[in-house]
Design a protein around this motif. Sequence first.
Motif, PDB file in Angstrom:
ATOM      1  N   VAL A 283       0.839  -1.194   0.000  1.00  0.00           N
ATOM      2  CA  VAL A 283       0.000   0.000   0.000  1.00  0.00           C
ATOM      3  C   VAL A 283       0.879   1.249   0.000  1.00  0.00           C
ATOM      4  N   VAL A 284       0.473   2.249  -0.775  1.00  0.00           N
ATOM      5  CA  VAL A 284       1.101   3.566  -0.723  1.00  0.00           C
ATOM      6  C   VAL A 284       0.066   4.550  -0.178  1.00  0.00           C
ATOM      7  N   LEU A 285       0.346   5.085   0.998  1.00  0.00           N
ATOM      8  CA  LEU A 285      -0.509   6.092   1.623  1.00  0.00           C
ATOM      9  C   LEU A 285       0.095   7.453   1.304  1.00  0.00           C
ATOM     10  N   LEU A 286      -0.688   8.345   0.693  1.00  0.00           N
ATOM     11  CA  LEU A 286      -0.105   9.616   0.254  1.00  0.00           C
ATOM     12  C   LEU A 286      -1.003  10.813   0.547  1.00  0.00           C
ATOM     13  N   ASP A 287      -0.346  11.949   0.705  1.00  0.00           N
ATOM     14  CA  ASP A 287      -1.025  13.239   0.830  1.00  0.00           C
ATOM     15  C   ASP A 287      -1.246  13.769  -0.582  1.00  0.00           C
ATOM     16  N   ASN A 288      -2.496  13.980  -0.964  1.00  0.00           N
ATOM     17  CA  ASN A 288      -2.813  14.328  -2.344  1.00  0.00           C
ATOM     18  C   ASN A 288      -2.343  15.721  -2.743  1.00  0.00           C
ATOM     19  N   TYR A 289      -2.038  16.581  -1.794  1.00  0.00           N
ATOM     20  CA  TYR A 289      -1.551  17.918  -2.119  1.00  0.00           C
ATOM     21  C   TYR A 289      -0.034  17.957  -2.280  1.00  0.00           C
ATOM     22  N   LYS A 290       0.658  17.106  -1.546  1.00  0.00           N
ATOM     23  CA  LYS A 290       2.123  17.100  -1.622  1.00  0.00           C
ATOM     24  C   LYS A 290       2.669  16.083  -2.611  1.00  0.00           C
ATOM     25  N   CYS A 291       1.900  15.039  -2.870  1.00  0.00           N
ATOM     26  CA  CYS A 291       2.416  13.914  -3.657  1.00  0.00           C
ATOM     27  C   CYS A 291       1.597  13.704  -4.925  1.00  0.00           C
ATOM     28  N   MET A 292       2.263  13.793  -6.066  1.00  0.00           N
ATOM     29  CA  MET A 292       1.636  13.442  -7.337  1.00  0.00           C
ATOM     30  C   MET A 292       1.769  11.928  -7.549  1.00  0.00           C
ATOM     31  N   HIS A 293       0.888  11.382  -8.389  1.00  0.00           N
ATOM     32  CA  HIS A 293       0.974   9.959  -8.682  1.00  0.00           C
ATOM     33  C   HIS A 293       0.710   9.707 -10.158  1.00  0.00           C
ATOM     34  N   GLY A 294       1.110   8.537 -10.608  1.00  0.00           N
ATOM     35  CA  GLY A 294       0.906   8.125 -11.998  1.00  0.00           C
ATOM     36  C   GLY A 294       1.088   6.618 -12.097  1.00  0.00           C
ATOM     37  N   ARG A 295       1.181   6.104 -13.327  1.00  0.00           N
ATOM     38  CA  ARG A 295       1.335   4.661 -13.511  1.00  0.00           C
ATOM     39  C   ARG A 295       2.127   4.373 -14.767  1.00  0.00           C
ATOM     40  N   ASN A 296       3.057   3.450 -14.671  1.00  0.00           N
ATOM     41  CA  ASN A 296       3.866   3.054 -15.819  1.00  0.00           C
ATOM     42  C   ASN A 296       3.068   2.100 -16.716  1.00  0.00           C
ATOM     43  N   VAL A 297       3.510   1.937 -17.939  1.00  0.00           N
ATOM     44  CA  VAL A 297       2.894   0.987 -18.864  1.00  0.00           C
ATOM     45  C   VAL A 297       3.121  -0.427 -18.334  1.00  0.00           C
ATOM     46  N   PHE A 298       2.315  -1.384 -18.812  1.00  0.00           N
ATOM     47  CA  PHE A 298       2.458  -2.739 -18.286  1.00  0.00           C
ATOM     48  C   PHE A 298       2.012  -3.778 -19.304  1.00  0.00           C
ATOM     49  N   ASP A 299       2.396  -5.020 -19.036  1.00  0.00           N
ATOM     50  CA  ASP A 299       1.898  -6.194 -19.750  1.00  0.00           C
ATOM     51  C   ASP A 299       1.384  -7.187 -18.722  1.00  0.00           C
ATOM     52  N   GLY A 300       0.328  -7.916 -19.109  1.00  0.00           N
ATOM     53  CA  GLY A 300      -0.246  -8.899 -18.207  1.00  0.00           C
ATOM     54  C   GLY A 300      -1.516  -8.390 -17.553  1.00  0.00           C
ATOM     55  N   THR A 301      -1.841  -8.961 -16.427  1.00  0.00           N
ATOM     56  CA  THR A 301      -3.055  -8.605 -15.691  1.00  0.00           C
ATOM     57  C   THR A 301      -2.670  -7.825 -14.438  1.00  0.00           C
ATOM     58  N   ARG A 302      -3.233  -6.650 -14.301  1.00  0.00           N
ATOM     59  CA  ARG A 302      -2.915  -5.774 -13.166  1.00  0.00           C
ATOM     60  C   ARG A 302      -4.198  -5.477 -12.398  1.00  0.00           C
ATOM     61  N   LYS A 303      -4.154  -5.605 -11.080  1.00  0.00           N
ATOM     62  CA  LYS A 303      -5.313  -5.310 -10.251  1.00  0.00           C
ATOM     63  C   LYS A 303      -4.879  -4.468  -9.055  1.00  0.00           C
ATOM     64  N   HIS A 304      -4.966  -3.154  -9.227  1.00  0.00           N
ATOM     65  CA  HIS A 304      -4.673  -2.223  -8.145  1.00  0.00           C
ATOM     66  C   HIS A 304      -5.956  -1.477  -7.799  1.00  0.00           C
ATOM     67  N   GLY A 305      -6.068  -1.050  -6.557  1.00  0.00           N
ATOM     68  CA  GLY A 305      -7.231  -0.290  -6.118  1.00  0.00           C
ATOM     69  C   GLY A 305      -6.811   0.975  -5.405  1.00  0.00           C
ATOM     70  N   VAL A 306      -7.788   1.858  -5.182  1.00  0.00           N
ATOM     71  CA  VAL A 306      -7.510   3.119  -4.485  1.00  0.00           C
ATOM     72  C   VAL A 306      -8.712   3.505  -3.640  1.00  0.00           C
ATOM     73  N   ALA A 307      -8.436   4.040  -2.464  1.00  0.00           N
ATOM     74  CA  ALA A 307      -9.465   4.648  -1.614  1.00  0.00           C
ATOM     75  C   ALA A 307      -9.085   6.110  -1.418  1.00  0.00           C
ATOM     76  N   TRP A 308     -10.081   6.998  -1.523  1.00  0.00           N
ATOM     77  CA  TRP A 308      -9.858   8.439  -1.368  1.00  0.00           C
ATOM     78  C   TRP A 308     -10.333   8.875   0.012  1.00  0.00           C
ATOM     79  N   PHE A 309      -9.672   9.889   0.561  1.00  0.00           N
ATOM     80  CA  PHE A 309     -10.001  10.333   1.907  1.00  0.00           C
ATOM     81  C   PHE A 309     -10.264  11.835   1.957  1.00  0.00           C
ATOM     82  N   GLU A 310     -11.326  12.214   2.663  1.00  0.00           N
ATOM     83  CA  GLU A 310     -11.632  13.631   2.852  1.00  0.00           C
ATOM     84  C   GLU A 310     -10.786  14.242   3.960  1.00  0.00           C
ATOM     85  N   GLY A 311     -10.130  13.409   4.708  1.00  0.00           N
ATOM     86  CA  GLY A 311      -9.285  13.848   5.805  1.00  0.00           C
ATOM     87  C   GLY A 311      -9.023  12.686   6.740  1.00  0.00           C
TER      88      GLY A 311
END
Length: 417
Positions: free
Chosen positions: A368-396
């Motif tokens: 898991v990567v826990l991040l502050d959405n104002y300080k930390c940008m995120h993205g995703r690299n290209v891939f091959d195969g089957t990928r299953k990642h999820g995300v939960a957003w927080f109001e605080g």
Amino acid sequence: QPSGRGSAAFSPAARPNAGVSLSESEVAEPPLAPLTIWGDEISDIRAVQAQYRKSKSPQFAPEITAASLGVEGDVDAQLQYFRDNASEIKSKMEDCAAVVFRGFDLMKSQEGFQAMYEALGMKVCLDPLHSVSARPTVDGKKGSPVYEAVNKESRKNFFIGMHNEFVGTRAPRAAAFVCFKAAETGGEFLVADGRAMFRDLNPDVVERLYERGIRYSVMELPFFGWIDGLPEPVQGPLMAGIKGLASAAINAKVDFNVDLRWGEGGAYTDEEEVKFLQARAPSQPPIVLHPVTGEPTWFCNVHSHSSKLRKDRESVYGAERFEDGASRINKSDMFFGDDGDISDEDLKNMDEVTMKNIKYVKMSEGDVVLLDNYKCMHGRNVFDGTRKHGVAWFEGWEGEEEMKADAMKAKKEVSLV
């Protein structure tokens, strides 16, 4: 422990987690993402950047492993770790912009992942795209707080540029990204420190962008080439009517004012004469003062939204594959806040500084990567195969106001020295 591979590749590993149960708050639909906190205006952005460059660079995205804590393979102990150390972990997220957790069996299932962030006191909210599109949930259930994190096979060769998560007037305060199944090749989760971005950008570029502001085009409707075949006297009134109807429909859907304008060519076509209708969001600052710590941080999605940068990446990864109408409509670009074009030279500087600061995080099941959405940008690299990642957003999170008060107190004490 089940790996989540094979027939279970498209759902998190279904295994019991001792001591883990879903609360009623996770079954009910979460609240909307909070309003974006733009903060106070920075009076002299060049001077602030020069001063910030003299300060020590903060630590970014440290890793915490279950093995180093002595809780490897023990789900109960892992959950207790998050309960006992919630305040420390959230403070580390604020200080370091992101925290990476590795080797935890707890988060290999959605239930365990939710139990983890509940133990930390994170307050879930709806996806910021909630009002404009339906991002699928991991378990397929309406109202589920865990969303798919761009796993479609059709998007595997699309490098998702670095960005903060916000749509119009709404932005989550924080997020947790989880891996339920890693792609066979590539698919790394990408993070970059917005404070480092602010530090490293060319001062002339920073000043230009901040003084003029930035503005995104958030949609292109490329369906109007047929208008050119109509008699010229008919075209003007028809285009005005179409623009009016489209504007009313879009603004009724989103909670920010969208400005529609006609153009030809568009951000993602080589056909220069094709008429399109482009929707632009209001002007906003590319740099904000952090809501808790007050630090200046880059809060700008040029790397993901610029049509030029995206087309440049096509020469490396191949052209985007659009397999539905919605994908073709959701085209973005970025301009100055006064609608002027940003030069290729400025875009190059922003791209180079972004790529310099990217950290590639190759996640395994349960990470898991826990991040502050104002300080930390995120993205995703290209891939091959089957990928299953999820995300939960927080109001605080629980304790956020206390953190803010402590930061303000510390700032006052420094100013008195």
